[in-house]
Structures are given as C-alpha cells and as structure tokens.
Design an enzyme around this catalytic site. Sequence first.
Site, short mmCIF file in Angstrom:
data_model
loop_
_atom_site.label_atom_id
_atom_site.label_comp_id
_atom_site.label_asym_id
_atom_site.label_seq_id
_atom_site.Cartn_x
_atom_site.Cartn_y
_atom_site.Cartn_z
N ASP A 1 0.81 -1.13 -0.05
CA ASP A 1 -0.07 0.06 0.12
C ASP A 1 0.97 1.28 -0.26
OD1 ASP A 1 -2.23 1.76 0.63
OD2 ASP A 1 -3.34 0.01 0.74
N HIS B 1 -2.71 3.21 -4.43
CA HIS B 1 -2.26 2.60 -2.88
C HIS B 1 -0.80 2.06 -3.41
CE1 HIS B 1 -5.79 2.93 -0.57
NE2 HIS B 1 -6.39 2.82 -1.85
N GLU C 1 -9.98 2.96 -5.11
CA GLU C 1 -9.36 4.36 -4.94
C GLU C 1 -8.33 4.93 -5.79
OE1 GLU C 1 -10.94 4.32 -0.29
OE2 GLU C 1 -8.95 3.42 -0.67
#
Length: 456
Positions: A134, A203, A266
Amino acid sequence: MAFDTLLPRPVSVTPAPGTYPWPSTVDVRPASLPPEGYRLSISPSGVVLEVADPAGEVYGRETLRQLAGPAAFRVAGFAPSSLPCGVVEDHPRFGWRGCLLDVARHFRTKAEVLRFVDLLAAHKLNVLNLHLTDDQGWRFEVPAFPRLTSVGGWRPSSMVGSGGEQDGRPHGGFYTGDDLREIVAYAASRAVTVVPEIDIPGHARAALAAYPALGTSASASEVWTSWGISTSLLSPVASTLDFFRQVFNHLLEIFPSPVIALGGDETPGATDEHRAFVRQLAEHLVARGRTPMGWDEVLDIDGLPPMVIGAWRNEDAGVRAASHGHDVVMCPEQHVYLDHRQSADPAEPIPVGWVHTLEDVYAYAPALSGERLRGVQAQVWSEHLDSVRRVDYMAFPRLSAFAEVAWSPGPRDYAEFLPRLRDHHLPRLDALGVEYRPLAGPHPWQTRPGVPGRPR
Ligand code: ACM
C-alpha cells in the site's frame, strides 16, 4: 460441553445418550458429502469422522475441539473432559469465507500472521486475503527489485490516529519468499487459502518511493506517513507494466492460490490508460491460469476478463458485478469492515468509520444470491491497528459472529447466538489468548485516550 455450544452453528445435530472420553482417537474416513463437509459420530464406543475432503477433516476436528471444552484450545494442558454422544453433520454455506488482513499499513510479524491463520481456522474461515502492499509500506520481497522492500518496506513516522500529528517512530518490515511459503503451507494444512494482494495502480506510493520511474515527476517520492487516499498513481506506461508483470510473476511462484488480487480501488484522477493498465495485468494473470480479483472500482474498466470482484463500496456493486458475469465476494464497508468502531461510545479506541456492533455484523445478509456469489469477507484494515493486540480488539468477537454468517445458512437469532458466544465461545478465545473486546466495552488498557479517530 454440548452441541448447542458450537460456533459456527452446524447444519444438523442429533444428540444421543452417553459420553465418550477425551482426548480420543478419531477414525477418519472418506465419504461422499458436500465440499468441505463432515459427519462426526460420537458414540460410547468411539469417534468416527467422515469427511468430504481435507478441509472437512479440519472442520470436523475443530468441532471435536469445541465439544471437548475451552481447555482444549490451550496449547498444552487439556483438562480431563468427555464428549457428548451424537452425530454432527455439517458443511459450509459459502465456499469463500474470508478475512482480509492489512499487513501493509502496519506490519504483522510472520508469527502474528501464523497465529491469525490459526484463529481463522478455529472459526472455519478459509480465505486469508493478505494485503501486502500500500502507500504506507511494501511487504513482499521481490529479488529482482530489492528496493521495493529495502526502501518501500519502511517509513520514518506514522500519523497518530486521524489527527495531523506524527509519532516520529520508524515502522516497517517485510516477508521473504520463504516466510510467505511457510505462511502458505501452514495455512493450507488448516484449509486456509492465502489470496495475496498487490494493489495497483493506486495505493502504490511505497513502490513509487522505491522506484520513482514507476511514476511521473509529480508522483510522491516517499513512503507515505499519513493515512487516506493518495492521488499518486503508477504511471501506466509500458515499462511500469513490464515491472509489475515481473512482480506478479514472482507472486505466482510463491502463492498457489487460484485467485490473485490486484487491488484497483481508490484511484482519484485515473485515466483510460490507468484502466487499460489494470486490464492488462488482469489478462496477464489469466494467461498464467489464475483468476484476478479486484475491488469493485474495476467494474468501470471495459473489456475485463472474468474476475472475482470484492464488493466493498456497497451491496449494489456486488449485484452489478454479477450482472457483468463476474464472481463476487461480498465485503461491504457498511457491514463487515472490522476497523470500524464497535459502539458509539467515545471511549472506543481511535473510533473510525460507522458503528458496526457485534449484533450488526451477526445480522449481515448479503444482498446477492446465486452461483455468482462466491461468499463473504470481513476486512481488517490496519491504519489504526499498530499492534496485534489492537487487531485482536477490533477483530474479535465480531469475526466470530461473521464466521457464523459465512458458514451457517441461518435463520439467525442474536438472542440465541449471544449466550453461545458469551458463555462458550469467549472462554475458547480466552484459552487461545485472544484479547477480544469485552461485550461491555474496552478494558481501560484497551482505550487510546486522546488519539483522534474519524467517526462517520
Ligand atoms: C477498500 O476498502 N479500499 C477496498
């Protein structure tokens, strides 16, 4: 102990008179039963365990252990006990009974991951979705790209809760190939499949910090020390694609899982090129005989191969994924995000997200059925879980309730579940040394006074 103490609740139980002494030898036999199923017959003359497959044997033995009493969950020192006679016939509701563990935001040692595998198996859960990379850390050693872990595995500081403050304390760690092979083998012996996740194209700041050429001049150049959604994405050019093909090739050498997760969540500012980048990596996995798994944002990508979609933003995403011909794992943040706070009490440690009480999790009913629904998955994101004790607090006993949702078809009645949990299952967790959240609220030492959360 009696059959009505079992958790998750079995499909069918037929008690019979008498008892059988424990510890006992178990006569294990193959049988034609539903996948992962078992039939456990305890009589005064012995214990017979008929199993569909190796997983069925694991679950039959777990049921025996529960019937033997909480002391059977201690590493040593079984209390003298006896087993009730009767027959338990059982198999799971879903083939995917998962839990995501985020080892990227806060590294968990190999021993802690092995312990987590034990806890999953004790609950008859069978997928560990291991979130390895991440913005805040890269935990997967790739010999061809040593900076991923020598640089990307470390950060100088971490945000304290959801405030702006930094703790100024370096954090990091990573797993070698041998560490991961050991985790995979250990999990397999407990019928747990480890589904690894490398998150792209967002990420990925830890990878960008390690190899800035994976991004653009505007990309972040440090492993992130804050929590949130970063706008730094991988640059979707041929050289980045080639790099990640090599990373995934190495992942495939270590993880035999039929499903390999590539993230896709995201990605603010993503372009068609980013979407094509994700699709090409998904195709790369398919060409190597694996099924790619992505979060539901990837449904915006045209021309995807059939995938497993983790429906996390809402239930509708799962319905949409199924209608597009993908398999679905339901893991909506409105129900099964175990990093979210467990009560509305401000004394909950670092309260983030919505309130998901034990009762809420127990009531979770996926808004999708049919053959596209592979199963359900709880998620343990670790931004605010900086120790295994914090993981225990957030995961348990809600994961125990979730395990019953994943295994038992219902009907479900919280009033029936609660005494089973409180009087019989929590003593098992005590014997296992799990520092779960007490039903009445946190122990004083489990609170984090003054550390701000971000309740929704
Ligand atoms: C997610 O929670 N971003 C999958």
